[in-house]
Motif scaffolding. Structure first.
Motif, PDB file in Angstrom:
ATOM      1  N   TYR B  35      25.379  43.082   9.598  1.00  0.00           N
ATOM      2  CA  TYR B  35      23.926  43.037   9.668  1.00  0.00           C
ATOM      3  C   TYR B  35      23.339  43.670   8.412  1.00  0.00           C
ATOM      4  CZ  TYR B  35      23.792  41.883  14.671  1.00  0.00           C
ATOM      5  OH  TYR B  35      23.898  41.261  15.894  1.00  0.00           O
ATOM      6  N   ARG B  36      22.154  43.252   8.116  1.00  0.00           N
ATOM      7  CA  ARG B  36      21.395  43.837   7.014  1.00  0.00           C
ATOM      8  C   ARG B  36      20.130  44.458   7.591  1.00  0.00           C
ATOM      9  NH1 ARG B  36      19.264  40.932   1.482  1.00  0.00           N
ATOM     10  NH2 ARG B  36      17.408  42.247   1.238  1.00  0.00           N
ATOM     11  N   GLN B  37      19.785  45.657   7.083  1.00  0.00           N
ATOM     12  CA  GLN B  37      18.581  46.328   7.546  1.00  0.00           C
ATOM     13  C   GLN B  37      17.645  46.586   6.381  1.00  0.00           C
ATOM     14  OE1 GLN B  37      18.926  50.309   9.347  1.00  0.00           O
ATOM     15  NE2 GLN B  37      17.286  49.744  10.760  1.00  0.00           N
ATOM     16  N   ASP B  38      16.458  46.047   6.501  1.00  0.00           N
ATOM     17  CA  ASP B  38      15.381  46.303   5.548  1.00  0.00           C
ATOM     18  C   ASP B  38      14.214  46.889   6.307  1.00  0.00           C
ATOM     19  OD1 ASP B  38      16.664  43.410   4.694  1.00  0.00           O
ATOM     20  OD2 ASP B  38      16.251  44.685   2.962  1.00  0.00           O
ATOM     21  N   THR B  39      13.481  47.724   5.647  1.00  0.00           N
ATOM     22  CA  THR B  39      12.308  48.318   6.275  1.00  0.00           C
ATOM     23  C   THR B  39      11.366  47.233   6.760  1.00  0.00           C
ATOM     24  OG1 THR B  39      12.481  50.227   4.815  1.00  0.00           O
ATOM     25  CG2 THR B  39      10.392  49.910   5.969  1.00  0.00           C
ATOM     26  N   GLY B  40      11.004  47.288   8.042  1.00  0.00           N
ATOM     27  CA  GLY B  40      10.072  46.324   8.602  1.00  0.00           C
ATOM     28  C   GLY B  40      10.712  45.041   9.095  1.00  0.00           C
ATOM     29  N   HIS B  41      12.018  44.882   8.881  1.00  0.00           N
ATOM     30  CA  HIS B  41      12.678  43.661   9.337  1.00  0.00           C
ATOM     31  C   HIS B  41      13.768  43.930  10.357  1.00  0.00           C
ATOM     32  CE1 HIS B  41      10.908  41.882   5.658  1.00  0.00           C
ATOM     33  NE2 HIS B  41      10.886  40.786   6.372  1.00  0.00           N
ATOM     34  N   GLY B  42      13.938  45.152  10.730  1.00  0.00           N
ATOM     35  CA  GLY B  42      14.958  45.412  11.730  1.00  0.00           C
ATOM     36  C   GLY B  42      16.334  45.059  11.223  1.00  0.00           C
ATOM     37  N   LEU B  43      17.144  44.511  12.099  1.00  0.00           N
ATOM     38  CA  LEU B  43      18.516  44.139  11.782  1.00  0.00           C
ATOM     39  C   LEU B  43      18.631  42.624  11.798  1.00  0.00           C
ATOM     40  CD1 LEU B  43      20.083  46.731  14.190  1.00  0.00           C
ATOM     41  CD2 LEU B  43      20.399  46.764  11.712  1.00  0.00           C
ATOM     42  N   ARG B  44      19.181  42.088  10.733  1.00  0.00           N
ATOM     43  CA  ARG B  44      19.350  40.642  10.644  1.00  0.00           C
ATOM     44  C   ARG B  44      20.813  40.313  10.433  1.00  0.00           C
ATOM     45  NH1 ARG B  44      15.080  38.699   6.225  1.00  0.00           N
ATOM     46  NH2 ARG B  44      15.768  40.616   5.197  1.00  0.00           N
ATOM     47  N   LEU B  45      21.301  39.333  11.183  1.00  0.00           N
ATOM     48  CA  LEU B  45      22.714  38.983  11.190  1.00  0.00           C
ATOM     49  C   LEU B  45      23.073  38.104   9.999  1.00  0.00           C
ATOM     50  CD1 LEU B  45      25.387  39.108  12.784  1.00  0.00           C
ATOM     51  CD2 LEU B  45      24.642  37.014  13.948  1.00  0.00           C
ATOM     52  N   ILE B  46      24.080  38.522   9.240  1.00  0.00           N
ATOM     53  CA  ILE B  46      24.499  37.780   8.052  1.00  0.00           C
ATOM     54  C   ILE B  46      25.680  36.864   8.381  1.00  0.00           C
ATOM     55  CG2 ILE B  46      25.233  37.960   5.647  1.00  0.00           C
ATOM     56  CD1 ILE B  46      24.181  40.871   5.692  1.00  0.00           C
ATOM     57  N   HIS B  47      26.767  37.458   8.831  1.00  0.00           N
ATOM     58  CA  HIS B  47      27.961  36.725   9.243  1.00  0.00           C
ATOM     59  C   HIS B  47      28.583  37.431  10.434  1.00  0.00           C
ATOM     60  CE1 HIS B  47      28.435  33.798   5.958  1.00  0.00           C
ATOM     61  NE2 HIS B  47      28.140  34.760   5.102  1.00  0.00           N
ATOM     62  N   TYR B  48      29.379  36.693  11.184  1.00  0.00           N
ATOM     63  CA  TYR B  48      30.137  37.312  12.246  1.00  0.00           C
ATOM     64  C   TYR B  48      31.471  36.580  12.397  1.00  0.00           C
ATOM     65  CZ  TYR B  48      28.568  33.571  15.420  1.00  0.00           C
ATOM     66  OH  TYR B  48      28.314  32.368  16.014  1.00  0.00           O
ATOM     67  N   SER B  49      32.341  37.169  13.183  1.00  0.00           N
ATOM     68  CA  SER B  49      33.665  36.589  13.386  1.00  0.00           C
ATOM     69  C   SER B  49      34.140  36.938  14.784  1.00  0.00           C
ATOM     70  CB  SER B  49      34.633  37.138  12.339  1.00  0.00           C
ATOM     71  OG  SER B  49      35.975  36.814  12.666  1.00  0.00           O
ATOM     72  N   TYR B  50      34.819  36.016  15.431  1.00  0.00           N
ATOM     73  CA  TYR B  50      35.359  36.300  16.753  1.00  0.00           C
ATOM     74  C   TYR B  50      36.885  36.216  16.791  1.00  0.00           C
ATOM     75  CZ  TYR B  50      35.018  31.184  17.038  1.00  0.00           C
ATOM     76  OH  TYR B  50      35.111  29.851  16.773  1.00  0.00           O
ATOM     77  N   VAL B  51      37.468  35.900  15.631  1.00  0.00           N
ATOM     78  CA  VAL B  51      38.928  35.863  15.565  1.00  0.00           C
ATOM     79  C   VAL B  51      39.343  35.989  14.100  1.00  0.00           C
ATOM     80  CG1 VAL B  51      39.078  33.354  15.351  1.00  0.00           C
ATOM     81  CG2 VAL B  51      40.987  34.622  16.371  1.00  0.00           C
TER      82      VAL B  51
END
Lengths: 108, 113
Positions: B35-51
């Motif tokens: 996740y990326r966190q910027d002021t005023g934008h909360g947490l935004r998902l960049i990439h994820y993996s399940y395996v």
């Protein structure tokens, strides 16, 4: 699509004040919502969760409720302390999204 | 004891340079996230993996690559760092998808100059 909104970007209170913050989550299904807390210099951590079925979650003096009429989740605490200064995020279960966060500042 | 460990905790990078952020978890979780966190934008998902050996795009994948060489390790790669990528980056893990609690690392503060 689903969206989650925290309109209160910042809340400033004095010690022993009552805390009430909102999270609006629009969905066509019955939601479960997590509340996370992020202390300065830390990653977010789970504070509590609330479901529409249970209608209330309680942890560390915080209480989370759901208002079906407005599809809003509320996080409240009767008497805040300086140690509660943090950013509070809501996150719907089943989604990888978080609200924008509400920064709580407590004046000593 | 920390279950999700990020390295480095802070980094200054030059524009156009390559940046690799690393994450290691000892939770034995299948899912890992950046996740990326910027002021005023909360947490935004960049990439994820399940395996292991597989990654998925999140909501804001442009300019980022991810690598999951093992269940325990998940990296975020910025091939050509830009000023707009200055932010705090969080790695996280969970046993299943978003139906359960997500456990976060302490974050990496990246400054691109």
């Amino acid at each position: 699509g689903d969206s989650v909104t925290q309109k209160q970007g910042q809340v400033t209170l004095s010690e022993d004040d009552f805390l009430f913050i909102n999270c609006t989550y629009s969905t066509t299904t019955y939601p479960t919502l997590f509340w996370y807390v992020q202390y300065p210099g830390q990653g977010p951590q789970l504070l509590l969760k609330v479901t529409t079925a249970n209608n209330k979650g309680i942890s560390r003096g915080f209480e989370a409720t759901y208002d079906k009429g407005t599809t809003s989740f509320h996080l409240q605490k009767a008497s805040v302390q300086e140690s509660d200064s943090a950013v509070y995020f809501c996150a719907p279960r089943g989604k990888l999204i978080f609200g924008q966060g509400t920064k709580l500042s407590i004046k000593p | 004891e920390a279950a999700v460990t990020q390295s480095p905790r802070s980094k200054v990078a030059v524009t156009g340079g390559k940046v690799t952020l690393s994450c290691h978890q000892t939770n034995n979780h299948d899912y890992m996230y950046w996740y990326r966190q910027d002021t005023g934008h909360g947490l935004r998902l960049i990439h994820y993996s399940y395996v292991a050996d597989s990654t998925e795009k999140g909501d804001i994948p442009d300019g980022y690559k991810a690598s999951r060489p093992s269940q325990e390790n998940f990296s975020l790669i910025l091939e050509l760092a830009s000023l707009s990528q200055t932010a705090v980056y969080f790695c996280a893990s969970s046993p299943t998808g978003a139906n359960t609690e997500v456990f976060f690392g302490k974050g990496t503060r990246l400054t691109v100059v």
